[in-house]
Design a protein around this motif. Structure first.
Motif, mmCIF file in Angstrom:
data_model
loop_
_atom_site.group_PDB
_atom_site.id
_atom_site.type_symbol
_atom_site.label_atom_id
_atom_site.label_comp_id
_atom_site.label_asym_id
_atom_site.label_seq_id
_atom_site.Cartn_x
_atom_site.Cartn_y
_atom_site.Cartn_z
ATOM 1 N N PRO A 11 0.852 -1.191 0.000
ATOM 2 C CA PRO A 11 0.000 0.000 0.000
ATOM 3 C C PRO A 11 0.889 1.241 0.000
ATOM 4 O O PRO A 11 1.956 1.253 0.586
ATOM 5 C CB PRO A 11 -0.794 -0.101 1.297
ATOM 6 N N PRO A 14 -1.821 6.736 -3.431
ATOM 7 C CA PRO A 14 -2.933 6.359 -4.309
ATOM 8 C C PRO A 14 -2.702 6.858 -5.736
ATOM 9 O O PRO A 14 -2.016 7.859 -5.945
ATOM 10 C CB PRO A 14 -4.133 7.073 -3.680
ATOM 11 N N VAL A 77 -2.340 7.428 1.809
ATOM 12 C CA VAL A 77 -3.552 6.675 1.517
ATOM 13 C C VAL A 77 -4.566 6.929 2.617
ATOM 14 O O VAL A 77 -4.231 6.837 3.799
ATOM 15 C CB VAL A 77 -3.245 5.162 1.423
ATOM 16 N N SER A 79 -7.834 5.705 4.630
ATOM 17 C CA SER A 79 -8.574 4.460 4.830
ATOM 18 C C SER A 79 -10.009 4.721 5.203
ATOM 19 O O SER A 79 -10.381 5.721 5.652
ATOM 20 C CB SER A 79 -7.979 3.609 5.899
#
Length: 79
Positions: A11, A14, A77, A79
């Protein structure tokens, strides 16, 4: 037809399409392959005229990866 290759990674930042890449950075971006490095084609005066050379999945040359990281490094990122 079945695919035998997938992209897997940790991860991270993005994928978005809202960060412009300055022309001087764009003209210096390069990909690595077994045959060596190659610059992105179809860049004229800092403008990408045809996106075909950035279609697909390629490994960036280390200097190119650092340049792009500098552009998007502050993103995280959500969540």
């Amino acid at each position: 037809m079945k695919s035998s290759e997938v992209v897997v990674g940790p991860p991270g930042t993005p994928l978005t399409f809202d960060t412009p890449v300055p022309g001087d950075v764009l003209s210096e971006l390069a990909y690595r392959s077994r045959r060596g490095e190659r610059r992105i084609k179809h860049v004229v005066d800092g403008e990408l005229l045809r996106a075909v050379s950035v279609h697909g999945i390629y490994r960036l040359a280390p200097e190119s990866a650092q340049a792009l990281e500098a552009l998007v490094g502050g993103r995280t990122v959500l969540s």
